[in-house]
Scaffold this motif. Structure first.
Motif, mmCIF file in Angstrom:
data_model
loop_
_atom_site.group_PDB
_atom_site.id
_atom_site.type_symbol
_atom_site.label_atom_id
_atom_site.label_comp_id
_atom_site.label_asym_id
_atom_site.label_seq_id
_atom_site.Cartn_x
_atom_site.Cartn_y
_atom_site.Cartn_z
ATOM 1 N N ASN A 6 0.830 -1.203 0.000
ATOM 2 C CA ASN A 6 0.000 0.000 0.000
ATOM 3 C C ASN A 6 0.867 1.257 0.000
ATOM 4 O OD1 ASN A 6 -2.273 -1.562 0.089
ATOM 5 N ND2 ASN A 6 -2.464 -1.476 2.326
ATOM 6 N N GLU A 7 0.364 2.297 -0.602
ATOM 7 C CA GLU A 7 1.026 3.594 -0.573
ATOM 8 C C GLU A 7 0.999 4.124 0.865
ATOM 9 O OE1 GLU A 7 2.834 7.007 -2.528
ATOM 10 O OE2 GLU A 7 2.463 4.924 -3.096
ATOM 11 N N PHE A 8 2.094 4.772 1.280
ATOM 12 C CA PHE A 8 2.148 5.355 2.623
ATOM 13 C C PHE A 8 1.329 6.642 2.610
ATOM 14 C CE2 PHE A 8 4.693 7.908 5.842
ATOM 15 C CZ PHE A 8 4.059 7.328 6.930
ATOM 16 N N THR A 9 0.141 6.604 3.182
ATOM 17 C CA THR A 9 -0.797 7.719 3.081
ATOM 18 C C THR A 9 -1.076 8.394 4.421
ATOM 19 O OG1 THR A 9 -2.646 6.190 3.334
ATOM 20 C CG2 THR A 9 -1.943 6.711 1.084
ATOM 21 N N SER A 10 -0.440 7.944 5.494
ATOM 22 C CA SER A 10 -0.732 8.501 6.817
ATOM 23 C C SER A 10 0.508 9.173 7.368
ATOM 24 C CB SER A 10 -1.190 7.382 7.747
ATOM 25 O OG SER A 10 -0.165 6.430 7.894
ATOM 26 N N ASP A 11 0.442 9.560 8.638
ATOM 27 C CA ASP A 11 1.662 9.967 9.337
ATOM 28 C C ASP A 11 1.977 8.930 10.397
ATOM 29 O OD1 ASP A 11 0.883 11.222 12.218
ATOM 30 O OD2 ASP A 11 -0.683 11.720 10.781
ATOM 31 N N ALA A 12 3.259 8.818 10.720
ATOM 32 C CA ALA A 12 3.711 7.836 11.700
ATOM 33 C C ALA A 12 5.034 8.311 12.272
ATOM 34 C CB ALA A 12 3.871 6.460 11.064
ATOM 35 N N GLY A 13 5.351 7.838 13.476
ATOM 36 C CA GLY A 13 6.621 8.220 14.075
ATOM 37 C C GLY A 13 6.633 7.991 15.572
ATOM 38 N N MET A 14 7.381 8.839 16.289
ATOM 39 C CA MET A 14 7.482 8.754 17.742
ATOM 40 C C MET A 14 6.433 9.643 18.387
ATOM 41 S SD MET A 14 11.549 8.696 18.709
ATOM 42 C CE MET A 14 11.138 8.678 20.469
ATOM 43 N N THR A 15 6.069 9.297 19.608
ATOM 44 C CA THR A 15 5.195 10.144 20.397
ATOM 45 C C THR A 15 5.764 10.311 21.800
ATOM 46 O OG1 THR A 15 2.967 10.464 21.297
ATOM 47 C CG2 THR A 15 3.739 8.196 21.085
ATOM 48 N N LEU A 16 5.635 11.505 22.333
ATOM 49 C CA LEU A 16 5.845 11.783 23.749
ATOM 50 C C LEU A 16 4.446 11.957 24.309
ATOM 51 C CD1 LEU A 16 8.723 14.390 23.350
ATOM 52 C CD2 LEU A 16 8.905 11.916 23.648
ATOM 53 N N TYR A 17 4.035 11.042 25.153
ATOM 54 C CA TYR A 17 2.608 10.842 25.424
ATOM 55 C C TYR A 17 2.315 10.942 26.917
ATOM 56 C CZ TYR A 17 -1.974 8.475 25.043
ATOM 57 O OH TYR A 17 -3.302 8.150 25.085
ATOM 58 N N TYR A 18 1.268 11.693 27.256
ATOM 59 C CA TYR A 18 0.720 11.647 28.616
ATOM 60 C C TYR A 18 -0.657 10.976 28.600
ATOM 61 C CZ TYR A 18 -0.543 12.883 33.364
ATOM 62 O OH TYR A 18 -0.905 12.800 34.687
ATOM 63 N N ASP A 19 -1.537 11.493 27.779
ATOM 64 C CA ASP A 19 -2.844 10.867 27.581
ATOM 65 C C ASP A 19 -3.454 11.445 26.312
ATOM 66 O OD1 ASP A 19 -3.793 13.397 28.256
ATOM 67 O OD2 ASP A 19 -4.494 12.813 30.246
#
Length: 591
Positions: free
Chosen positions: A477-490
């Motif tokens: 599939n074509e890469f159609t989204s965003d993706a990566g790292m997250t710094l997450y609290y909630d």
């Protein structure tokens, strides 16, 4: 210790400078006439810190022996005068004062990162601990130790994805499993906890019980009791009868042996020492007395542990004359908010207390959430327990079992990846080779239903995390989204550092909106290396080993970063996919 005031600043700075220069006469003169030895600088350094750096042993001995300054007291960076004396002639002197060497001590907190509300039990020579997990899955971590200092996660109380989806799937962040307790009875381990529901639920507070014949599990399907209250614990009396305690204060009800049935209504036996937010009740029977321990004062800087006792289970209970038996009296202490503890006896008859604490950046930002401390309990001649001699939390203390040093697992590692609320195993999985697989579910991280992320909790105020991301070879599939790292609290506050097909970006989400974003053109070719360096409130974002952005004052991803709902967990980091693509990650390093 206290930060010097505008009235005392000039004298304090003069004293610090003299001590740093080893000027004995000037320091003694200032102490005699104007300087308060409780004053410290903005970074929490005491006069003794400066004196050790000044290397004047006569001055150090004067401050320790005459002024009773503590060489094991830590500044805001958790550095003690004892640490500064390492490798100098002063080290042997301070070793004699403290009674232990630098290599024979442990440092609080013993569990760093999000490890709140500890409960402990000993079986033989093994210790087991549980901590709150809120809406994080798998739920309620179970840790094991041989020496009370070094801990390893061995299992979780709730691991059934379908059960978690039913009970946690729609909960707001900060709800879920609060303040678990672990106990042991007739060859079986019991874990109970409050399941805190949303405020519009028929029962906003319920009590969960599960059990297993193995400490690591698997644990049985939890039983839910619709009893209002929080912080349950289980106590077994000498006659074999079993009881559950819940707050406010200590309310007690009889339960069946397996904990699945309630045999009486809750009855108050003690409301506490201060009368303010009494919770976290635990019962202990020793020398013919029932000792009831409570957490009081709220979970902020007024937090404390108190105790009362009675010859009869249902009381009346006598207040300990030394209450509170654990509290951080020092406003400048690096460890704050000390409370919610449970005692445990060692095989050789000593006693220790595990309890929660918080550390703050700049005295304000509790980035790592609430953590777990350990201190020894001593018993007075009139039979009352005191934690660390009622001096507040220790920063360094002798290891309880020096003979086991070097034979136990080092500080807890984070090998398990977490998801909020539950896990969709058709979209998220971890391989034995350490590779993480995530197929996006089309939901952004602000959605409570988003399952396309994996997180771990921030281990300390400073660390580095690096992930390689790629599209699997079989994915067409074509890469159609965003993706990566997250710094997450909630779902209310987080940062995404990611790529699209033609952009790299970093964006911060706070309370229903993305409030700041940086981006630049980038041609994603199917593989990329993300890195984030954390230094207090500062974050540095690297792509393929190149620094792209530095953000200061990143305060949103901690408990104090937003006033909304229940925010007392901790900062996390991890990886995510927003869209429908399948992507893979490999974690390269973490410090």
């Amino acid at each position: 210790m206290n930060l010097y005031t505008s009235k005392t600043e000039a004298v304090a700075k003069k004293a610090f400078e003299a001590a740093g220069n080893g000027d004995y006469e000037t320091v003694v003169h200032l102490i005699d006439h104007s300087f308060n030895t409780e004053d410290c600088d903005e970074k929490g350094n005491s006069l003794l810190h400066y004196a050790v750096l000044g290397k004047n042993q006569k001055l150090v001995k004067y401050l320790v022996e005459r002024c009773k300054m503590d060489p094991a007291w830590a500044n805001q960076s958790m550095c003690t005068p004892y640490d500064l004396a390492a490798g100098t002639p002063l080290e042997d002197y301070i070793k004699g004062v403290c009674g232990f060497s630098l290599g024979e001590c442990y440092r609080n907190p013993v569990l760093r990162g999000m490890h709140p509300d500890p409960s402990i039990v000993r079986v033989g020579e093994d210790y087991y601990m549980v901590n709150s997990s809120f809406v994080i899955f798998p739920c309620i971590p179970i840790s094991h130790s041989k020496d009370l200092v070094h801990w390893k996660t061995i299992g979780y109380a709730v691991t059934d994805e379908k059960w978690a989806k039913k009970y946690l799937g729609n909960l707001e962040s900060g709800r879920g499993f609060w303040a678990p307790d672990i106990s042991y009875h007739n060859g079986r381990f019991y874990i109970c906890a409050t399941l805190r529901n949303n405020d519009d639920a028929p029962f906003i507070q319920t009590q969960m019980v599960t059990s297993s014949d193995e400490p690591a599990g698997p644990y049985g399907t939890p039983v839910i009791h619709n009893v209002l209250g929080i912080d349950p614990s289980i106590f077994t009396d000498d006659d074999g009868k079993r009881y559950m305690l819940v707050n406010r204060g200590a309310r007690i009800m009889e339960i069946s042996e397996d904990g699945t049935k309630l045999l009486s209504l809750p009855e108050l036996i003690w409301y506490g020492h201060s009368g303010h937010a009494p919770e976290g009740p635990h019962l202990l029977k020793k020398d013919g007395y029932y000792y009831c321990f409570l957490a009081e004062g709220g979970t902020g800087k007024g937090h404390m542990i108190s105790v009362a006792r009675s010859r009869k289970l249902y009381g009346p209970y006598e207040n300990c004359p030394y209450n509170p038996i654990m509290h951080q009296w020092d406003e400048m202490g690096a460890i704050q908010c000390c409370g919610h503890g449970k005692p445990v006896e060692t095989p050789d008859g000593r006693w220790f207390m595990v309890y929660l604490c918080s550390r703050f950046i700049d005295g304000t930002w509790g980035m790592t959430g609430r953590e777990t401390c350990l201190d020894e309990i001593t018993w007075t001649l009139d039979g009352w327990p005191l934690v660390n001699g009622r001096k507040g939390p220790s920063y360094m203390a002798p290891v309880p079992f020096p003979e086991k040093s070097g034979k136990v697992i080092s500080r807890i590692g984070q090998s398990v990846w977490f998801t909020p609320r539950t896990r969709d195993i058709t979209r998220v999985r971890t391989g034995e080779d350490g590779i993480l697989w995530i197929r996006g579910d089309g939901l952004d991280l602000c959605s409570r239903q988003c399952q396309s992320l994996l997180i771990q909790f921030q281990p300390d105020f400073g660390f580095y995390a690096e992930f390689e991301m790629w599209i699997p070879g079989e994915e067409t599939n074509e890469f159609t989204s965003d993706a990566g790292m997250t710094l997450y609290y909630d779902e209310n506050t987080y940062i995404k550092f990611g790529v699209t097909k033609n952009l790299v970006f970093v964006t911060e989400y706070v309370n229903n909106a993305y409030v700041r974003t940086k981006s630049m053109k980038f041609d994603f070719q199917g593989r990329v290396l993300f890195g984030v360096e954390t230094d207090g409130l500062n974050r540095t974002f690297l792509l393929n080993n190149e620094i792209l952005w530095r953000w200061t004052d990143v305060t949103s991803i901690c408990s104090e970063g937003l006033t909304k709902g229940k925010r007392f967990t901790g900062a996390a980091y991890g990886v995510y996919v927003n869209g429908s693509n399948l992507l893979c990650w490999r974690q390269h390093s973490k410090i």
